[in-house]
Design a protein around this motif. Structure first.
Motif, PDB file in Angstrom:
ATOM      1  N   PRO A  14       0.834  -1.210   0.000  1.00 23.97           N
ATOM      2  CA  PRO A  14       0.000   0.000   0.000  1.00 23.97           C
ATOM      3  C   PRO A  14       0.871   1.264   0.000  1.00 23.97           C
ATOM      4  O   PRO A  14       1.932   1.297   0.625  1.00 23.97           O
ATOM      5  CB  PRO A  14      -0.790  -0.114   1.307  1.00 23.97           C
ATOM      6  CG  PRO A  14      -0.730  -1.559   1.670  1.00 23.97           C
ATOM      7  CD  PRO A  14       0.591  -2.060   1.174  1.00 23.97           C
ATOM      8  N   ILE A 258      -9.900  -7.527   2.700  1.00 26.82           N
ATOM      9  CA  ILE A 258      -8.988  -6.622   3.398  1.00 26.82           C
ATOM     10  C   ILE A 258      -9.392  -6.605   4.863  1.00 26.82           C
ATOM     11  O   ILE A 258     -10.555  -6.389   5.195  1.00 26.82           O
ATOM     12  CB  ILE A 258      -9.052  -5.197   2.826  1.00 26.82           C
ATOM     13  CG1 ILE A 258      -8.813  -5.200   1.313  1.00 26.82           C
ATOM     14  CG2 ILE A 258      -8.040  -4.291   3.514  1.00 26.82           C
ATOM     15  CD1 ILE A 258      -9.133  -3.877   0.644  1.00 26.82           C
ATOM     16  N   ILE A 268      -4.160  -8.520   3.293  1.00 28.08           N
ATOM     17  CA  ILE A 268      -4.905  -8.750   2.060  1.00 28.08           C
ATOM     18  C   ILE A 268      -4.985 -10.257   1.839  1.00 28.08           C
ATOM     19  O   ILE A 268      -3.960 -10.917   1.617  1.00 28.08           O
ATOM     20  CB  ILE A 268      -4.229  -8.081   0.845  1.00 28.08           C
ATOM     21  CG1 ILE A 268      -3.756  -6.661   1.182  1.00 28.08           C
ATOM     22  CG2 ILE A 268      -5.164  -8.100  -0.362  1.00 28.08           C
ATOM     23  CD1 ILE A 268      -4.847  -5.713   1.560  1.00 28.08           C
ATOM     24  N   TYR A 374     -12.922   1.074   2.847  1.00 27.83           N
ATOM     25  CA  TYR A 374     -12.323   0.881   1.516  1.00 27.83           C
ATOM     26  C   TYR A 374     -13.240   1.494   0.476  1.00 27.83           C
ATOM     27  O   TYR A 374     -14.454   1.252   0.478  1.00 27.83           O
ATOM     28  CB  TYR A 374     -12.118  -0.608   1.258  1.00 27.83           C
ATOM     29  CG  TYR A 374     -11.528  -0.927  -0.099  1.00 27.83           C
ATOM     30  CD1 TYR A 374     -10.242  -0.522  -0.434  1.00 27.83           C
ATOM     31  CD2 TYR A 374     -12.264  -1.634  -1.042  1.00 27.83           C
ATOM     32  CE1 TYR A 374      -9.695  -0.807  -1.674  1.00 27.83           C
ATOM     33  CE2 TYR A 374     -11.724  -1.937  -2.290  1.00 27.83           C
ATOM     34  CZ  TYR A 374     -10.444  -1.517  -2.607  1.00 27.83           C
ATOM     35  OH  TYR A 374      -9.912  -1.806  -3.837  1.00 27.83           O
ATOM     36  N   LEU A 381      -7.908   3.107   0.618  1.00 26.93           N
ATOM     37  CA  LEU A 381      -8.247   2.624   1.948  1.00 26.93           C
ATOM     38  C   LEU A 381      -8.006   3.732   2.954  1.00 26.93           C
ATOM     39  O   LEU A 381      -6.971   4.405   2.917  1.00 26.93           O
ATOM     40  CB  LEU A 381      -7.392   1.404   2.312  1.00 26.93           C
ATOM     41  CG  LEU A 381      -7.610   0.821   3.711  1.00 26.93           C
ATOM     42  CD1 LEU A 381      -8.927   0.043   3.763  1.00 26.93           C
ATOM     43  CD2 LEU A 381      -6.452  -0.088   4.122  1.00 26.93           C
ATOM     44  N   TRP A 393      -4.641   5.511   1.997  1.00 28.46           N
ATOM     45  CA  TRP A 393      -3.724   4.615   1.299  1.00 28.46           C
ATOM     46  C   TRP A 393      -4.227   4.310  -0.121  1.00 28.46           C
ATOM     47  O   TRP A 393      -5.423   4.153  -0.335  1.00 28.46           O
ATOM     48  CB  TRP A 393      -3.599   3.284   2.046  1.00 28.46           C
ATOM     49  CG  TRP A 393      -3.253   3.372   3.482  1.00 28.46           C
ATOM     50  CD1 TRP A 393      -4.109   3.573   4.540  1.00 28.46           C
ATOM     51  CD2 TRP A 393      -1.944   3.264   4.056  1.00 28.46           C
ATOM     52  NE1 TRP A 393      -3.425   3.597   5.730  1.00 28.46           N
ATOM     53  CE2 TRP A 393      -2.087   3.405   5.477  1.00 28.46           C
ATOM     54  CE3 TRP A 393      -0.660   3.034   3.532  1.00 28.46           C
ATOM     55  CZ2 TRP A 393      -1.019   3.333   6.348  1.00 28.46           C
ATOM     56  CZ3 TRP A 393       0.397   2.980   4.400  1.00 28.46           C
ATOM     57  CH2 TRP A 393       0.237   3.126   5.790  1.00 28.46           C
ATOM     58  N   MET A 395      -4.404   1.387  -2.494  1.00 23.58           N
ATOM     59  CA  MET A 395      -4.280  -0.071  -2.361  1.00 23.58           C
ATOM     60  C   MET A 395      -4.151  -0.787  -3.705  1.00 23.58           C
ATOM     61  O   MET A 395      -4.080  -2.022  -3.738  1.00 23.58           O
ATOM     62  CB  MET A 395      -5.525  -0.610  -1.629  1.00 23.58           C
ATOM     63  CG  MET A 395      -5.702  -0.066  -0.223  1.00 23.58           C
ATOM     64  SD  MET A 395      -4.358  -0.514   0.872  1.00 23.58           S
ATOM     65  CE  MET A 395      -4.667  -2.274   1.086  1.00 23.58           C
TER      66      MET A 395
END
Length: 400
Positions: A14, A258, A268, A374, A381, A393, A395
């Protein structure tokens, strides 16, 4: 207040895009605004804030609203721009955001619970506001009239809630570790079933309406995948966290799960593999490999003139074994054991290198996560932590 991060190009992990700081207390819930560079947060410091990304690359609040009590949870509907906020005083307050996200208008107040609201969901198709609380109740209100339509008492205070629109089933997870399935009607509900697989309280639920699978996370550090649609009672266990699981989200387009936890881990999981159920642990008064008695088996200890041994269980076959016959450790990813666990010697020898190949990747968020969300269209994320910081983030390197 919020800093833009310029990460070095790396693969298969990430990418931290931004950090948002400046809160006086922890952020209990935050959501990414779809199709906007924006975030909505509700905090223990009694604030609702709408953060928009400015030309400088930093996020600054366009709305800063102080509530009468600490905010415990939130639901946001992008189509109507409606925010439903649950508070510690048991009230759910509803607001509507303006099209430019610079103004927030109060819409309705629901006297939903006697204790802190733990989860709130707005169901646009039904015009329902679903909520759960520490008063051991699940309620649903009509968002048009504001009237309470029904309530259901649970055995323990509720900490997880999901809803399936097609069947009108509500999935309710509570602090006893139990998940309850309810069938909702306009002004009544019926109990469908209950099931329990966790030794700790349910801390997160995630429903995939396509595969008809429910994921539950717990304070016992585990995740269980319940095959609701298969009607066979299949439950697959996933062990990948060292502390309680705080959030779950399923990405159906890549068949990946996730999960985030208090240990700071972002895991993940590849769910596009054939996984196996963990076996039931067998009961025995003696080791099922060498037949040495366990320490409570006084008769066999006396007859054999041997000291009783401590009982263990092989995580692969479920047999009751002594320490000598289960001296080895192994990962068993297809059974959900991504960390090394105790196995008997014969099972250890039977596990191939291919079976030990990991089915999950592990990433460190560098803060103890209490909430995650998410956003699948961009693959972003959001995590909020005990450090009072929100992290955003990218992802896409790992969810693909």
């Amino acid at each position: 207040m919020a800093a833009e991060i310029h990460p070095l190009p790396q693969t298969r992990k990430p990418v931290l895009l931004s950090k948002i700081e400046g809160f006086q207390d922890v952020v209990n819930t935050a959501v990414i605004i779809p199709k906007e560079d924006g975030i909505i947060s509700v905090s223990q410091d009694r604030t609702i804030r709408v953060w928009l990304k400015r030309d400088s690359g930093q996020y600054w609040p366009s709305v800063y609203h102080t509530m009468p009590a600490p905010c415990s949870c939130m639901s946001f509907n992008p189509e109507t721009r409606r925010i439903s906020v649950g508070m510690e005083n048991g009230v759910v307050l509803e607001f509507v955001l303006s099209e430019d996200y610079n103004k927030m208008t109060p819409e309705r107040t629901y006297q939903a619970h006697q204790g802190s609201v733990t989860v709130v969901l707005f169901v646009l198709e039904m015009e329902w506001v679903l909520s759960t609380g520490q008063d051991k109740s699940f309620t649903w209100h009509c968002s048009e009239s504001g009237q309470q339509l029904g309530t259901y008492r649970t055995t323990a205070w509720v900490s997880g809630l999901q809803f399936d629109m097609e069947t009108r089933h509500a999935f309710v997870g509570d602090h006893s570790g139990q998940v309850t399935i309810l069938k909702l009607d306009q002004d009544s509900c019926s109990l469908v079933t209950t099931f329990k697989g966790h030794t700790g309280n349910v801390t997160a639920l995630c429903w995939d309406p396509v595969q008809r699978v429910l994921f539950s996370g717990s304070s016992d550090h585990s995740i269980i995948m319940w095959d609701i649609g298969g009607r066979k009672g299949t439950a697959i266990e996933l062990q990948g966290h060292n502390d309680k699981v705080q959030g779950l989200c399923y990405a159906p387009h890549t068949r990946q799960l996730i999960s985030c936890g208090s240990d700071g881990g972002i895991v993940i999981w590849n769910m596009d593999v054939t996984r196996q159920e963990t076996p039931e642990w067998l009961d025995s008064d003696s080791c099922q490999k060498c037949e040495q008695p366990f320490f409570w088996n006084f008769k066999q200890m006396w007859d054999c003139k041997k000291i009783g041994l401590r009982q263990h269980h092989c995580r692969k076959c479920g047999q009751a074994v002594c320490g000598k016959c289960s001296s080895k450790r192994s990962t068993i990813p297809l059974m959900g054991f991504e960390f090394e666990v105790r196995v008997c010697d014969s099972c250890h020898d039977s596990i191939t290198d291919e079976e030990r190949a990991p089915t999950a990747t592990f990433h460190d968020s560098k803060h103890s996560i209490i909430h995650m969300q998410y956003e699948p269209t961009r693959g972003w994320l959001l995590t909020s932590g005990t450090d009072k910081v929100i992290k955003l983030w990218d992802m896409t390197p790992v969810v693909s």
